[in-house]
Design an enzyme around this catalytic site. Structure first.
Site, PDB file in Angstrom:
ATOM      1  N   SER A 213     -43.713  15.533  14.227  1.00 31.55           N
ATOM      2  CA  SER A 213     -42.918  16.231  13.218  1.00 31.55           C
ATOM      3  C   SER A 213     -43.436  15.929  11.812  1.00 31.55           C
ATOM      4  CB  SER A 213     -41.448  15.867  13.371  1.00 31.55           C
ATOM      5  OG  SER A 213     -40.638  16.641  12.532  1.00 31.55           O
TER       6      SER A 213
ATOM      7  N   ASP B 182     -42.600  21.934   7.997  1.00 33.84           N
ATOM      8  CA  ASP B 182     -43.279  20.704   8.380  1.00 33.84           C
ATOM      9  C   ASP B 182     -44.359  21.010   9.426  1.00 33.84           C
ATOM     10  OD1 ASP B 182     -41.546  21.269  10.453  1.00 33.84           O
ATOM     11  OD2 ASP B 182     -40.884  19.201  10.739  1.00 33.84           O
TER      12      ASP B 182
ATOM     13  N   ASP C 257     -44.903  20.726  12.618  1.00 29.58           N
ATOM     14  CA  ASP C 257     -44.608  21.449  13.857  1.00 29.58           C
ATOM     15  C   ASP C 257     -43.658  22.616  13.629  1.00 29.58           C
ATOM     16  OD1 ASP C 257     -42.431  19.679  13.436  1.00 29.58           O
ATOM     17  OD2 ASP C 257     -41.926  19.713  15.563  1.00 29.58           O
TER      18      ASP C 257
ATOM     19  N   ASP D 272     -40.582  23.148  12.762  1.00 33.34           N
ATOM     20  CA  ASP D 272     -39.199  23.282  13.219  1.00 33.34           C
ATOM     21  C   ASP D 272     -38.217  23.068  12.063  1.00 33.34           C
ATOM     22  OD1 ASP D 272     -39.509  20.533  12.946  1.00 33.34           O
ATOM     23  OD2 ASP D 272     -38.706  20.027  14.924  1.00 33.34           O
TER      24      ASP D 272
END
Length: 567
Positions: free
Chosen positions: A139, A297, A299, A301
Site C-alpha cells: 500500500s 497510493d 496500489d 485503493d
C-alpha cells in the site's frame, strides 16, 4: 528452533541469500529471525530482505503453501486463485512465485499481465468466480516494504476465521515442505493463466456505471480542470481511462510521478495522506489554475484530494472530509433524481467522522459502524446481499478509503476518483469548490474535527511498549482528558462498553479487536489501536466544537494529554 539456528539454516538456501546474511551483527540477526513475519487478518507486510521476519521469496512461498493447504483441506472443487501486484520491488517476482506454489499444489491461477490496482484483484475474484485472491502490495508504506494480502471468494479480504485457519496451516509448514513448479510446465498444463482483457473492460464499464448525474458531467466537462498523480503506482492507466471515457476534457497527469517506480523517487512516502506528495502537483495547479488534484497510493485503493480554499490557496482535504462530502453528494443527488433505493445504508468505521451520521440522519438513511479496516465494510455488503434487506450506497474510512457499488469489496481509488470528480463538477456548477462544500456541511451539521497521531515503536522493545500502553489504558483509564470527564469506555477486546458514571455495562456487537475508546462528556472520542500492519500504535481524536477554532483547540488539548499519559 532458536533464531540462531534458523539463521544458520538460511545461510544454506542460495548464494544471494547467504551473501545478504553474512556479516550481520547479532542484533540484526535476531531482528531478522526472532519470529516469522506475522500473518495478520489481511496477510503479510514487512521490510524486504532475507530472514523469517522479512518479505522474500521464501516467506512468500511459505505463506502460499499454507494458503494452498487450507484451500485443499476445504475440499473445494477445481480451486483457483487470482493474483495482482503493484509497482514495488519484487512485486512481480513474489506474485509469480506465489502462483507457481499454488500451481504445484494443483490450484489454477489467473494473474494480471501487468501491475494493476488492488481493487481490480477484488473484482476479478468475483468476476471469474474464483476461490481466493492474492495481491502483492504494501500500500502506502515506505519503499523498503512489501506485502501479501489474501482475499476470499466474495472478493473481500479474508475474515478472522479464514485468517486463523490459514495461519495455522502456515505455521505447520516447514521450508522443506514447500512445493513449486517450473513456469513453462505450469503454463503448458493450463495451471498458470493470464487474465483476459475483457475482464478489465467489464470493470471499467461498471465503474463508469456508478455515475449518478451524467448530464452534470456533460455540462461541466469542459469547465473543470483536474490534475492527477498515481504516485508512481498502479492507478495511472485505469483512473485516467475512466475520466477520459466519462468525458472530462482537462485531466493532466504529473509526469514526474506517472510511471511505476519502486523507489518512489519524488516522495518520502507514497502516501496521499502526506501533504508533501502533492508538491509537484501543486506547482502545476497554481500554474494551470486547476480546480482539483487527485493522488492515489501505489496500489490505488486510496485517494487524496487537494482543493482551493476561500483565499484561493490549495489545501489537502482529510479522509473524513472527503468521505463526508461524498456521503452528502451521493445522498442528495440520489434523492433529487429519484434514484434512492429502498432501505439505503451507509457504512463507516468506528474511528471515522460522526459528521456522516448527522448527514445520514438528515436524509433518513441508516448508517452502520464497523471495526477499523475496510474488510469489515466488505463483510457488511455481503451480509446485505445475503439477507436482501439493505442497499449499500457508500462506505468509507478516515484513512482515505472509499467505495460505492458492490462489484468490488475493498476500497477503490478508481471508483473514488470518478465520484470525486463528479462531485467537484457539481459544486463548480454552483460556483463553489469542494472546500466551500465542506464548510457548508460544517455550518449545517456542526464543526466536526478529527486527527490521528501515530507513534512508531520498532523491534521487540517497541512491541512490548505498545502492549504496555494498551494495558495501561485498559486497566488505569484516565478520569478526565483535556478538562473533560471520561464518561464511557468501550473495550472492543472484551466486547464491553462501560458507563463510568452509572456503572452500567453493555455488550458491543462487533468482532473482538484490541481497540479502546474513551468517550468524553462533551462528545469527544479518543480511540487507541495498535496497527495491524506496521510497528505503530495509533490514537484517533474526534470532536465537535462551536466553530473551527474551538474544534481545533479541543483536538490539540486531547493530543497533548494522551501523549503525556503514554510517555
Amino acid at each position: 528452533m532458536g533464531y540462531r539456528e534458523m539463521y544458520e539454516r538460511w545461510l544454506t538456501f542460495d548464494e544471494e541469500t547467504r551473501k545478504e546474511l553474512t556479516g550481520l551483527d547479532e542484533r540484526e540477526i535476531e531482528d531478522r529471525f526472532y519470529r516469522e513475519l506475522e500473518f495478520g487478518t489481511g496477510g503479510l507486510r514487512g521490510v524486504i530482505g532475507a530472514g523469517t521476519n522479512r518479505m522474500n521469496i521464501y516467506t512468500v512461498r511459505k505463506a502460499t503453501q499454507g494458503l494452498a493447504n487450507y484451500i485443499l483441506k476445504k475440499g473445494i472443487g477445481n480451486p483457483s486463485v487470482a493474483l495482482a501486484y503493484d509497482s514495488r520491488r519484487y512485486s512481480d517476482v513474489f506474485a509469480k512465485e506465489a502462483a507457481l506454489v499454488l500451481n504445484a499444489n494443483g490450484i489454477k491461477t489467473y494473474i494480471y499481465k501487468e501491475l494493476r490496482p488492488t481493487p481490480m484483484l477484488s473484482f476479478v475474484v468475483r468476476r471469474l468466480n474464483l476461490t481466493a485472491g492474492i495481491v502483492i502490495t504494501a500500500s502506502h508504506n515506505p519503499k523498503e516494504y512489501n506485502g501479501y494480502k489474501v482475499y476470499w471468494s466474495d472478493g473481500g479480504q479474508i475474515t478472522e476465521e479464514h485468517a486463523k485457519g490459514i495461519l495455522k496451516e502456515i505455521t505447520s509448514v516447514d521450508y522443506g515442505d514447500i512445493k513449486t513448479i517450473d513456469f513453462e510446465r505450469a503454463s503448458m498444463d493450463g495451471l498458470y493463466n493470464y487474465i483476459e482483457d475483457e475482464v478489465e473492460e467489464d470493470y471499467i464499464d461498471l465503474v463508469k456505471g456508478l455515475t449518478i448525474n451524467k448530464s452534470l458531467i456533460d455540462k461541466m466537462a469542459d469547465e473543470i480542470k483536474i490534475i492527477y498523480t498515481p504516485l508512481h503506482g498502479t492507478g495511472n492507466v485505469p483512473v485516467r481511462r475512466v475520466l477520459k471515457e466519462l468525458g472530462y476534457k482537462h485531466v493532466s497527469v504529473v509526469k514526474e510521478q506517472e510511471m511505476p517506480d519502486p523507489n518512489f523517487s519524488t516522495v518520502k512516502y507514497p502516501n496521499p495522506e502526506e501533504h508533501e506528495v502533492f508538491t509537484i502537483a501543486l506547482e502545476m495547479a497554481k500554474r494551470d489554475g486547476a480546480d482539483l488534484i487527485l493522488g492515489t497510493d501505489p496500489d490505488c485503493d486510496r485517494v487524496g484530494v487537494v482543493v482551493k480554499n476561500n483565499e484561493g490557496e490549495y489545501v489537502v482535504l482529510t479522509g473524513n472530509q472527503t468521505g463526508a462530502l461524498l456521503t452528502y453528494y451521493m445522498l442528495s443527488q440520489l434523492k433529487e433524481l429519484n434514484k434512492m433505493p429502498e432501505n439505503p445504508v451507509v457504512v463507516k468505521t468506528i474511528v471515522t467522522t460522526e459528521l456522516a451520521r448527522r448527514i445520514c440522519d438528515d436524509f433518513g438513511v441508516e448508517i452502520i459502524d464497523v471495526l477499523t479496516g475496510f474488510k469489515y465494510i466488505g463483510e457488511k455488503i455481503k451480509e446485505f446481499e445475503e439477507r436482501g434487506d439493505k442497499n449499500f450506497i457508500v462506505g468509507f474510512e478516515e484513512s482515505y478509503g472509499y467505495l460505492a457499488g458492490t462489484f468490488v469489496r475493498d476500497k477503490d481509488g478508481v471508483i473514488a476518483s470518478s465520484l470525486i470528480c463528479e462531485m467537484a463538477a457539481y459544486y463548480k456548477s454552483r460556483g463553489m469548490s469542494l472546500y466551500d462544500g465542506i464548510m457548508e456541511l460544517y455550518e449545517r451539521y456542526g464543526y466536526f474535527r478529527e486527527d490521528l497521531k501515530s507513534i512508531t515503536l520498532k523491534g521487540i522493545e517497541g512491541s512490548e511498549k505498545i502492549k504496555a500502553i494498551m494495558e495501561d489504558l485498559r486497566n488505569n483509564t484516565p478520569k478526565e482528558l483535556a478538562g473533560y470527564r471520561v464518561v464511557k469506555v468501550k473495550d472492543y477486546k472484551v466486547g464491553l462498553e462501560k458507563d463510568l458514571l452509572s456503572g452500567d455495562k453493555a455488550d458491543i456487537n462487533l468482532p473482538k479487536s484490541n481497540v479502546i475508546q474513551l468517550i468524553l462528556e462533551d462528545g469527544s472520542i479518543v480511540t487507541a489501536r495498535p496497527s495491524g500492519t506496521e510497528p505503530k500504535i495509533k490514537f484517533y481524536f474526534a470532536t465537535i466544537g462551536r466553530d473551527m477554532k474551538d474544534s481545533s483547540d479541543k483536538i490539540e488539548n486531547m493530543k497533548k494529554e494522551i501523549l503525556r499519559i503514554t510517555e
